[in-house]
Design a protein around this motif. Structure first.
Motif, mmCIF file in Angstrom:
data_model
loop_
_atom_site.group_PDB
_atom_site.id
_atom_site.type_symbol
_atom_site.label_atom_id
_atom_site.label_comp_id
_atom_site.label_asym_id
_atom_site.label_seq_id
_atom_site.Cartn_x
_atom_site.Cartn_y
_atom_site.Cartn_z
ATOM 1 N N GLN A 240 0.816 -0.843 0.191
ATOM 2 C CA GLN A 240 -0.036 -0.002 -0.444
ATOM 3 C C GLN A 240 0.909 1.373 0.060
ATOM 4 O O GLN A 240 0.528 2.546 -0.311
ATOM 5 N N LYS B 161 11.338 -2.898 -6.668
ATOM 6 C CA LYS B 161 12.359 -1.991 -6.086
ATOM 7 C C LYS B 161 12.537 -1.869 -4.396
ATOM 8 O O LYS B 161 12.284 -2.865 -4.100
ATOM 9 N N VAL C 112 7.267 -5.807 -6.198
ATOM 10 C CA VAL C 112 8.079 -4.210 -7.255
ATOM 11 C C VAL C 112 8.898 -3.343 -8.036
ATOM 12 O O VAL C 112 8.952 -2.268 -8.094
ATOM 13 N N LEU D 53 4.052 1.937 -1.194
ATOM 14 C CA LEU D 53 4.536 1.728 -2.185
ATOM 15 C C LEU D 53 4.016 2.860 -3.401
ATOM 16 O O LEU D 53 4.237 2.711 -4.219
ATOM 17 N N GLN D 54 2.425 1.338 -3.368
ATOM 18 C CA GLN D 54 1.760 1.835 -5.046
ATOM 19 C C GLN D 54 1.497 3.582 -4.330
ATOM 20 O O GLN D 54 0.899 4.528 -5.055
ATOM 21 N N ASP E 167 2.838 6.141 -2.400
ATOM 22 C CA ASP E 167 3.872 6.873 -2.897
ATOM 23 C C ASP E 167 4.863 6.076 -3.959
ATOM 24 O O ASP E 167 5.687 5.395 -3.875
ATOM 25 N N SER E 168 4.301 6.464 -4.826
ATOM 26 C CA SER E 168 4.418 5.288 -6.439
ATOM 27 C C SER E 168 5.898 6.097 -6.577
ATOM 28 O O SER E 168 7.174 5.211 -7.761
ATOM 29 N N SER E 169 5.825 7.388 -6.649
ATOM 30 C CA SER E 169 8.073 8.356 -6.369
ATOM 31 C C SER E 169 9.035 7.718 -5.696
ATOM 32 O O SER E 169 10.057 7.588 -6.164
#
Length: 424
Positions: A92, A131, A129, A94-95, A97-99
């Motif tokens: 959630q 990352k 993801v 990382l979704q 705060d996608s940057s």
């Protein structure tokens, strides 16, 4: 023994020791030490896997709000585990705060005590993801002070650095510089006058992307040796980047550091001396009207290792006497530096010891942290607390020396102390 009137004052204790049982220590926990270093890093999700109180405790970093998420572990998670909750929270965050380029997951006392396999969760999320997710294993009980959190944070930061081509122009990294009150900007301005660019200020003004390319610098400037020396040594070993210890607190230290840095980059001496002369002349003209209020005044310092010696030197340059210095946590080098400004140096003082020191040494002002400031206030003694808020401005460089002197003058001359002065 260090004594006054045959009574022990701030009994000398070696640095690096655990807090004595029963002592009301002002030390922070390992988790807070990790937040102190990692908290300001941008382009990252900061997720606390623990009780909601831990995320609240780590929300403010050096007086500045730092974004933080939490899994808010409760009794059910302690009994049945919180792995799924952590996984969902990571996805959630990382979704939303996608940057973000990656994530830091902090393990606090609750998640540390139940011994969950958080690393596998981090790997799974990272693979899905695309990352990196770094696990910061920092339960408060895993060390005797926040310094352990500093140490493990720098190890994690080092893992982010990638090999890159070194810049052709003079470029430096500021290591162990935490941008309190905007100090990074002042240091940058001074170095830019010499034609030197700052790539990243670790971690006061750092992004995930800039950290990855730290190897482009040709020199690392080490500010806080207690937390950053091993990091600097590892960068030299791995990437061949040399480092030097510097300080931008006070006239002498600022000028000496500028000369050292300029010599490394073969910058003409006349250029350096012009910057120094202009800075000192401007600052002295501002400070001169306040100097008469400083002479003969006594100061007591109870601060973290980074500020102990440098702040003492600034006080002496302004004409104050440092009657004693105590570090919340420190190492030998920091105590040696503090001995250059006072013969009374100790580590991790308890509440009773500080109170006795106030009674016997009778300082005119105390420099200490936000947690320790109220005891001197109750005695009617002026306090200059750290970290200073941004509206008080930076204390680094020539501008910082003016701000520091102004704050000392403001504290010492405040009429309220005449009303609050207690019988010591």
């Amino acid at each position: 023994m260090l004594s006054t009137l045959k009574t022990e004052v701030l009994p000398p204790k070696s640095c690096g020791l655990k807090t004595e049982p029963g002592s009301m220590s002002q030390r922070s926990c390992v988790y807070f030490g990790a937040r102190y270093v990692l908290g300001p890093i941008k382009e990252a999700v900061h997720l606390v896997h623990g009780a909601v109180g831990c995320s609240y405790y780590g929300k403010m970093v050096r007086g500045t709000p730092a974004p933080v998420w939490t899994t808010n572990m409760d009794e059910e998670n302690v009994i049945f585990g919180g792995r799924e909750k952590l996984k969902k929270a990571l996805f959630q965050a990382l979704q939303i705060d996608s940057s973000a380029k990656g994530a830091f997951v902090y393990l606090t006392c609750v998640s540390g005590l139940i011994g969950e396999d958080v690393t596998s969760v981090a790997q799974e999320v990272s693979e899905k993801v695309g990352k990196p997710v770094k696990v910061v294993s920092c339960p408060g009980f895993s060390g005797f002070s926040q310094s352990k959190g500093h140490e493990l944070s720098y190890k994690l930061i080092f893992e982010l650095i990638k090999p890159v081509e070194q810049a052709k122009e003079p470029v430096v990294n500021l290591i162990g510089e935490y941008n309190v009150g905007g100090e990074t900007k002042v240091i940058k301005e001074l170095l830019e006058k010499l034609g030197i660019k700052v790539h990243v200020s670790l971690t006061g003004e750092a992004t995930w992307s800039k950290i990855e390319t730290m190897a482009k610098a040709s020199l690392n400037l080490m500010f806080c040796g207690a937390t950053a020396e091993n990091f600097c040594r590892e960068m030299k070993r791995t990437f061949g980047i040399p480092f030097m210890k510097v300080s931008f607190y006070g006239f002498k230290s600022t000028s000496a550091s500028l000369r050292k840095i300029a010599a490394f980059f073969d910058i003409p001496e006349e250029k350096v001396e012009k910057v120094i002369a202009e800075g000192e002349k401007w600052a002295l003209s501002k400070i001169f009207p306040w100097r008469k209020y400083f002479y003969g005044k006594k100061a007591l310092i109870v601060l973290g290792t980074y500020r102990l010696g440098p702040q003492g030197k600034m006080l002496k340059e302004l004409g104050l006497e440092v009657v004693a210095a105590a570090s919340i946590f420190g190492r030998l080098d920091d105590h040696v530096e503090a001995y250059s400004v006072t013969s009374r140096v100790t580590d991790d003082p308890g509440d009773c010891e500080v109170e006795e020191a106030l009674k016997l040494l009778r300082p005119d002002i105390v420099l200490t942290n936000a947690r320790d400031q109220w005891r001197p206030v109750k005695f009617g003694i002026p306090v200059l607390s750290f970290p200073q808020p941004k509206e008080r401005g930076p204390y680094a460089g020539y501008k910082g020396m003016v701000n520091f002197a102004h704050d000392l003058y403001r504290c010492l001359r405040a009429p309220v102390w005449q009303l609050l002065r207690a019988e010591l």
